[in-house]
Design a protein around this motif. Structure first.
Motif, PDB file in Angstrom:
ATOM      1  N   ALA A  54       0.841  -1.194   0.000  1.00 54.05           N
ATOM      2  CA  ALA A  54       0.000   0.000   0.000  1.00 54.05           C
ATOM      3  C   ALA A  54       0.879   1.248   0.000  1.00 54.05           C
ATOM      4  N   GLN A  55       0.467   2.253  -0.751  1.00 53.20           N
ATOM      5  CA  GLN A  55       1.208   3.505  -0.809  1.00 53.20           C
ATOM      6  C   GLN A  55       0.782   4.382   0.360  1.00 53.20           C
ATOM      7  N   VAL A  56       1.636   4.520   1.335  1.00 62.63           N
ATOM      8  CA  VAL A  56       1.296   5.284   2.532  1.00 62.63           C
ATOM      9  C   VAL A  56       2.564   5.907   3.094  1.00 62.63           C
ATOM     10  N   ALA A  57       2.427   7.111   3.633  1.00 65.00           N
ATOM     11  CA  ALA A  57       3.552   7.762   4.295  1.00 65.00           C
ATOM     12  C   ALA A  57       3.770   7.092   5.646  1.00 65.00           C
ATOM     13  N   VAL A  58       4.940   6.481   5.807  1.00 57.89           N
ATOM     14  CA  VAL A  58       5.215   5.729   7.031  1.00 57.89           C
ATOM     15  C   VAL A  58       5.598   6.689   8.151  1.00 57.89           C
TER      16      VAL A  58
ATOM     17  N   ALA B 188     -12.122   2.198   0.216  1.00 61.82           N
ATOM     18  CA  ALA B 188     -12.882   2.926  -0.805  1.00 61.82           C
ATOM     19  C   ALA B 188     -12.046   4.048  -1.415  1.00 61.82           C
ATOM     20  N   GLN B 189     -11.238   4.692  -0.592  1.00 61.62           N
ATOM     21  CA  GLN B 189     -10.404   5.793  -1.078  1.00 61.62           C
ATOM     22  C   GLN B 189      -9.230   5.312  -1.911  1.00 61.62           C
TER      23      GLN B 189
ATOM     24  N   THR C 208     -15.214   0.575  10.080  1.00 64.38           N
ATOM     25  CA  THR C 208     -15.603   1.737   9.276  1.00 64.38           C
ATOM     26  C   THR C 208     -14.377   2.446   8.719  1.00 64.38           C
ATOM     27  N   ALA C 209     -13.347   2.625   9.557  1.00 58.75           N
ATOM     28  CA  ALA C 209     -12.122   3.285   9.098  1.00 58.75           C
ATOM     29  C   ALA C 209     -11.442   2.469   8.000  1.00 58.75           C
TER      30      ALA C 209
ATOM     31  N   ALA D   5      -5.229  -2.999   4.642  1.00 61.85           N
ATOM     32  CA  ALA D   5      -5.710  -1.660   5.001  1.00 61.85           C
ATOM     33  C   ALA D   5      -5.500  -1.395   6.491  1.00 61.85           C
ATOM     34  N   CYS D   6      -5.706  -2.424   7.316  1.00 66.12           N
ATOM     35  CA  CYS D   6      -5.419  -2.284   8.753  1.00 66.12           C
ATOM     36  C   CYS D   6      -3.954  -1.904   8.966  1.00 66.12           C
TER      37      CYS D   6
END
Length: 363
Positions: free
Chosen positions: A297-301, A360-361, A353-354, A334-335
């Protein structure tokens, strides 16, 4: 469930007849707000009626480490033999404990078997874990031991550069203690264990468990060796590259290697393998021949500590929902992504929900 609903359920498990006003005073909210939360919990089927009778729910039993995480991070390159300016924080940690907290935040009944010292860290750990919604009534508070502590240093990329753990207290979580919780073991919907457990404890667990699936977290390349005699009894194993190489004795440099390693684990009896490869994403495989790969996943760590535990919690959550591994892994990833973006070891606002919003995003 929301974090407030989790707090209310945790209190009601201990005090099912507590008046609403006392519940409101304890939480620092109005009585009408408590009534609204209780109505929501009844609509969700978590409370069945007057006297706050809680719905019987399948539970996950988690056995393993609980420790205080002391995390140092710096925006500069770490210099050996020198002091580097940065930030230091303490937060509840431990592999089994982290997975339990994440499962509880996802709305599951998570029960933790662990040992902590009767000291500031130990009492803080149990209080924080209980507040997150985990059932810690069966945990042991030992007056003559120091609580496990995990010290890690993180550089500019957020990844752990080095860590030291002091977990000697887990030698006290032996078969003689676990035997007192045999009924808890046999009635769980799933078991989650980590390799912080002593070898004789692992032997006892595999000898006395029922037919429920066992999810095993390898913890480290050194400690994962304790699982070698019991691979045939493991439903789902989640190693990283170094741990998979240490257990299988096979090199793991690319995707082709990953499938050879997976075949080796299935030949030993492991039903499901989830191979975490960091920036390389996740390779997964089942003994029935189905397999696949998810890109990272592309995320700022912000903090990499705890992401693997969140991934495991998502996988176990999927199992409880009756999902296939292929369906569970995007949710689990996603978690982990949400946790990577949090400064805390466990994302304080993790919820189904989060996770669904994140998916979805990033569809």
């Amino acid at each position: 469930m929301t974090e407030r609903e989790q707090q209310i359920l945790a209190i009601l498990r201990d005090e099912p007849l507590i008046p609403q006003q006392e519940l409101a005073d304890r939480l620092g909210i109005s009585r009408s707000a408590v009534a609204g939360h209780i109505m929501n919990l009844m609509q969700k089927g978590r409370i069945l009626g007057k006297g706050y009778i809680l719905a019987q729910q399948q539970y996950v039993l988690l056995i393993g480490g609980a420790n205080m995480d002391i995390c140092g991070s710096t925006a500069q390159v770490l210099q050996r033999g020198d002091s580097t300016p940065g930030h230091i924080r303490c937060s509840p940690g431990g592999v089994a404990r982290n997975i339990a907290e994440n499962l509880a935040r996802l709305g599951n009944d998570a029960r933790l078997l662990t040992v902590v010292g009767d000291d500031l860290y130990g009492r803080t750990l149990l209080e924080a874990t209980h507040k997150a919604g985990v059932d810690v009534r069966d945990a042991w508070l030992l007056p003559d031991e120091a609580t496990s502590t995990y010290l890690s240093l993180h550089g500019p990329d957020g990844d752990m550069a080095v860590a030291v753990n002091d977990m000697d207290i887990l030698q006290r979580l032996g078969p003689e203690r676990l035997a007192d919780k045999l009924e808890r073991l046999r009635h769980a919907a799933a078991l989650v264990i980590d390799c912080n457990l002593p070898e004789d404890s692992l032997q006892w667990i595999f000898a006395h468990r029922g037919t429920q699936p066992v999810f095993a977290d390898t913890v480290s390349a050194h400690k994962c060796q304790r699982l070698r005699p019991w691979l045939a009894h493991i439903h789902t194993l989640k190693p990283n590259r170094l741990e998979a190489e240490a257990l299988s004795g096979l090199p793991l440099a690319n995707s082709d290697d990953a499938w050879r390693v997976a075949d080796w684990f299935h030949a030993q009896g492991v039903q499901q393998l989830v191979l975490s490869q960091g920036e390389g994403g996740v390779c997964w495989s089942r003994s029935d021949g189905t397999r696949g790969q998810l890109a990272a996943a592309q995320v700022a760590v912000v903090n990499a500590t705890g992401a693997g535990d969140a991934l495991m919690a998502g996988i176990v959550h999927g199992q409880l929902q009756g999902w296939t591994l292929a369906d569970s892994l995007p949710f689990a990833q996603a978690c982990a992504a949400l946790t990577l973006g949090s400064s805390a070891t466990n994302h304080p606002s993790l919820s189904t929900t989060a996770v669904e919003t994140w998916l979805a995003q990033h569809a």
